[in-house]
Write an enzyme that holds these catalytic residues in place. Structure first.
Site, short mmCIF file in Angstrom:
data_model
loop_
_atom_site.label_atom_id
_atom_site.label_comp_id
_atom_site.label_asym_id
_atom_site.label_seq_id
_atom_site.Cartn_x
_atom_site.Cartn_y
_atom_site.Cartn_z
CD GLU A 195 -3.02 -0.84 -0.15
OE1 GLU A 195 -3.01 0.26 -0.74
OE2 GLU A 195 -3.77 -1.77 -0.50
CE1 TYR B 239 -6.88 3.07 -0.56
CE2 TYR B 239 -4.49 3.13 -0.32
CZ TYR B 239 -5.64 2.51 -0.78
OH TYR B 239 -5.55 1.31 -1.43
CG ASP C 9 -8.41 3.98 -4.55
OD1 ASP C 9 -9.65 4.01 -4.77
OD2 ASP C 9 -7.64 3.21 -5.15
N1 ADE Z 1 -5.24 -3.96 -4.08
C1 ADE Z 1 -5.24 -3.58 -2.80
N2 ADE Z 1 -4.88 -2.31 -2.68
C2 ADE Z 1 -4.62 -1.88 -3.92
C3 ADE Z 1 -4.19 -0.67 -4.46
N3 ADE Z 1 -3.94 0.37 -3.68
N4 ADE Z 1 -4.05 -0.58 -5.78
C4 ADE Z 1 -4.29 -1.63 -6.55
N5 ADE Z 1 -4.68 -2.80 -6.11
C5 ADE Z 1 -4.85 -2.93 -4.80
#
Ligand code: ADE
Length: 290
Positions: A35, A118, A136
């Site tokens: 992340e 986030y 996000d």
């Molecule tokens: N899977 C979990 N978090 C993610 C992220 N931030 N971007 C893409 N796929 C994800």
């Protein structure tokens, strides 16, 4: 909106990308690594860096025990390298405060370096199964369109946006349902409900979409562009850091002088690296921090 999340989850089961941090058995520490890397870097560039990072430091205590400069070195060319220092500092904080584990509570996660609104919720949900909204820009855009009927979400995700998305999550205590809903909405935003050219004709939640019902009106801000890179201080910092990463000891100032012609901009970039703790001055020149 009944059925929106259900249809997104059904679609996700067949359409999701096989990304390394989504595989079964991934540790909370590995989720945190993914992340932080994904905060400002696209999935395709993160995947190899994520694998290499975990090959070097498979567990959080191993990362915490390494010098912070090695984290900067390992970060390589992912960009925004202050994230490497913060991720290292977060690992140290987890050793000091949480017995070497990544906590599950959002408040404890948000207290870690480099972990914002986030990332804290993404780690709580994806690493620990906690039912919290994970919002996000992709999720926010999906909800803006499908629920609110407008082309774009707000520029920044606020507290009200969290409440909006939380209301969409399946009920129940900790477990897989809410995190699955979150990752499905995220993937939908990344693959189908994209910012510039959404694939509405094949969208699995089209039947639930308020934006479609309104005729998919386009908003005025729709052509926002990203910042350029060439010629920026970020580019100069990137070149300087690349030299430091490739060196073992101190790099003499003359060597760094060769990476960029314009002395004032070069000096500004170097000063920035020093101020951010990404580089340190030694008697013989400059290096990554110890
Ligand atoms: N899977 C979990 N978090 C993610 C992220 N931030 N971007 C893409 N796929 C994800």
């Amino acid at each position: 909106v009944a059925g929106l999340v259900q249809d997104a989850v059904t679609w996700y089961a067949g359409a999701a990308r096989d990304l390394p941090w989504r595989r079964p058995g991934v540790s909370p520490y590995a989720v945190l690594v993914s992340e932080v890397m994904l905060q400002q870097t696209p999935v395709g560039r993160v995947a190899p860096a994520y694998d290499a990072w975990l090959a070097r430091w498979p567990t959080l205590p191993e990362l915490a025990a390494a010098p912070s400069g090695e984290a900067v070195r390992q970060w390589g060319r992912l960009g925004y390298p202050r994230r490497a220092l913060r991720l290292h500092a977060a690992a140290v904080a987890c050793v000091e405060r949480h017995a070497g584990e990544v906590p599950a509570a959002v408040a404890e996660l948000e207290a870690l370096p480099g972990v914002g609104r986030y990332t804290a919720r993404a780690v709580a949900a994806f690493a620990h199964g906690v039912r919290v909204p994970v919002v996000d820009v992709n999720v926010r855009r999906v909800v803006a369109r499908a629920v609110e009927g407008v082309a774009e979400g707000p520029a920044a995700v606020g507290v009200a946006d969290l409440a909006l998305v939380e209301a969409l999550l399946p009920d129940g205590p900790a477990g897989a349902a809410a995190p699955l809903a979150s990752v499905a909405l995220m993937e939908l935003g990344a693959l189908v409900c994209t910012a510039r050219a959404p694939r509405c004709p094949t969208c699995p939640v089209r039947a639930h979409c308020a934006w479609q019902r309104a005729g998919a009106p386009v908003s005025l801000g729709a052509s926002r562009r990203g910042q350029g890179y060439a010629g920026t201080d970020r580019q100069v910092r990137g070149r300087l850091l690349a030299v430091l990463r490739g060196a073992e000891g101190a790099v003499p100032a003359e060597v760094l002088d060769a990476v960029w012609d314009e002395p004032a901009q070069r000096a500004r970039a170097l000063a920035g690296l020093l101020a951010d703790g990404l580089a340190v001055a030694l008697p013989g020149g400059y290096s990554l921090p110890a």
